[in-house]
Write an enzyme that holds these catalytic residues in place. Structure first.
Site, PDB file in Angstrom:
ATOM      1  N   LYS A  96      74.503 -16.282  15.118  1.00 36.30           N
ATOM      2  CA  LYS A  96      75.199 -16.795  13.930  1.00 36.30           C
ATOM      3  C   LYS A  96      76.049 -15.739  13.226  1.00 36.30           C
ATOM      4  CE  LYS A  96      72.117 -20.663  12.921  1.00 36.30           C
ATOM      5  NZ  LYS A  96      71.233 -21.329  11.954  1.00 36.30           N
TER       6      LYS A  96
ATOM      7  N   ASP B 281      74.438 -25.009   7.295  1.00 34.39           N
ATOM      8  CA  ASP B 281      72.982 -24.909   7.077  1.00 34.39           C
ATOM      9  C   ASP B 281      72.606 -25.058   5.603  1.00 34.39           C
ATOM     10  OD1 ASP B 281      72.092 -24.590   9.682  1.00 34.39           O
ATOM     11  OD2 ASP B 281      72.291 -22.416   9.657  1.00 34.39           O
TER      12      ASP B 281
END
Ligand code: NAP
Length: 296
Positions: free
Chosen positions: A75, A111
């Site tokens: 990420k 997220d």
């Protein structure tokens, strides 16, 4: 498991880059969603070791891949390989969704907002809340960054590694300079600051609770019935922390909601269409019970 429409010469590809990636549930929800809205798309897992990430990202355009999710451990590492990163992903310092627009790779992070949506869905009010955040890793960063922009009263970061906790506290100070942020270690010998309104949102972002033998991430006798308790873990669906919080009479927010809503937001970025929420939720629930069944 539902039958998926066949792959044809018109099929476009989406996927997820991760390492390991074998246990991802994302293909279930995205393939069900593409079918439900009649799009000729397929979503597959790509096992991409860290030393192959750059090559994998460079392959997105020539292979005609339309979009990817990015998971552990890529990420943050993917940032330098993208053409552009949106403000939210910059603020979080990580990307979980890559969109392809006119031959350019654009990074997003769904997220944090996915977590927020899971709170809103459960009608958790954030105004004036004290947030206790257990853990200071990647998921904690995404969740903390979006919560810092809500009208919460304060955030207590509980970090095993002080430097990681401090880095997160510094990031939050930059995002929301007025927010009261404090930092403490994961040993519970010193008392928690007083909470006169009992208005606390406790969030577990550590992996403690994934394995049956894990210790609890928080001393459960401190949980009050007026608290809300969230766990980012979605397998098991109800962790020992959530079971204890339920017994204490607290509201509980399981991790499946965040997984669902980050996926919903990614789907909408890729397709420009409203995601079929209930289809995606059902696909995730089916996949989890199917995997539970296979592991017994
Ligand atoms: P990460 O970057 O590795 O961060 C994990 C954090 O937990 C770190 O702060 C780590 O501390 C701490 N930690 C680990 N083991 C601990 C222990 N035994 N005691 C105390 N603290 C401990 O991982 P992540 O990507 O943030 O993921 C964390 C969890 O969130 C995982 O369970 C993951 O599955 C879940 N998650 C769920 C979703 C969802 O959609 N529901 C999305 C993302 C992640 P150190 O810094 O000291 O190592």
């Amino acid at each position: 498991m539902s039958d998926l429409k066949p792959i044809t010469g018109q099929t476009k590809l989406f996927g997820i880059f991760g390492h390991p990636v074998a246990h991802t549930l994302s293909p279930f929800m995205h393939n069900a969603a593409f079918d439900a809205v009649g799009l000729p798309y397929r979503y597959v897992p790509f096992e991409v070791p860290p030393d192959r990430l750059e090559g994998a990202v460079k392959g997105i355009l020539p292979l005609g891949i339309r979009g990817v999710n990015v998971t552990i451990p890529h990420k943050e590492a993917i940032l330098p390989f993208l053409d552009q990163v949106d403000e939210e992903a910059k603020m979080i310092g990580a990307v979980n969704t890559v969109e392809v627009i006119s031959g350019r790779l654009i990074g997003h992070n769904t997220d944090g907002r996915g977590f927020l949506e899971s709170l809103f869905e459960m009608k958790v009010a954030l105004s004036g809340k004290r947030v206790i955040l257990l853990g200071a890793g990647g998921a904690a960063r995404a969740v903390a960054a979006v919560l810092a922009q809500q009208s919460i009263a304060e955030m207590v970061i509980v970090a095993r590694t002080a430097a990681r906790g401090k880095a997160l506290a510094d990031r939050l100070a930059a995002i929301s300079p007025g927010l009261k942020v404090s930092l403490r270690g994961a040993d519970w010998s010193s008392p928690l600051p007083a909470d006169p309104d009992r208005s606390t949102l406790l969030i577990n972002t550590t992996p403690l609770g994934m394995k049956q033998e894990d210790p609890l991430p928080f001393p459960i006798h401190l949980i009050d019935s007026r608290w809300s308790v969230a766990d980012l873990i979605y397998r098991p669906a109800e962790t020992a922390l959530l079971a204890a919080a339920k017994r204490a009479g607290s509201q509980v927010i399981p991790g499946l909601g965040m997984l669902l809503h980050q996926g919903v937001l990614a789907f909408e970025i890729w397709t420009g269409q409203k995601a079929p929420l209930s289809v995606m939720r059902q696909a995730l629930q089916n996949a989890l019970s199917f995997q539970d069944f296979r592991s017994h």
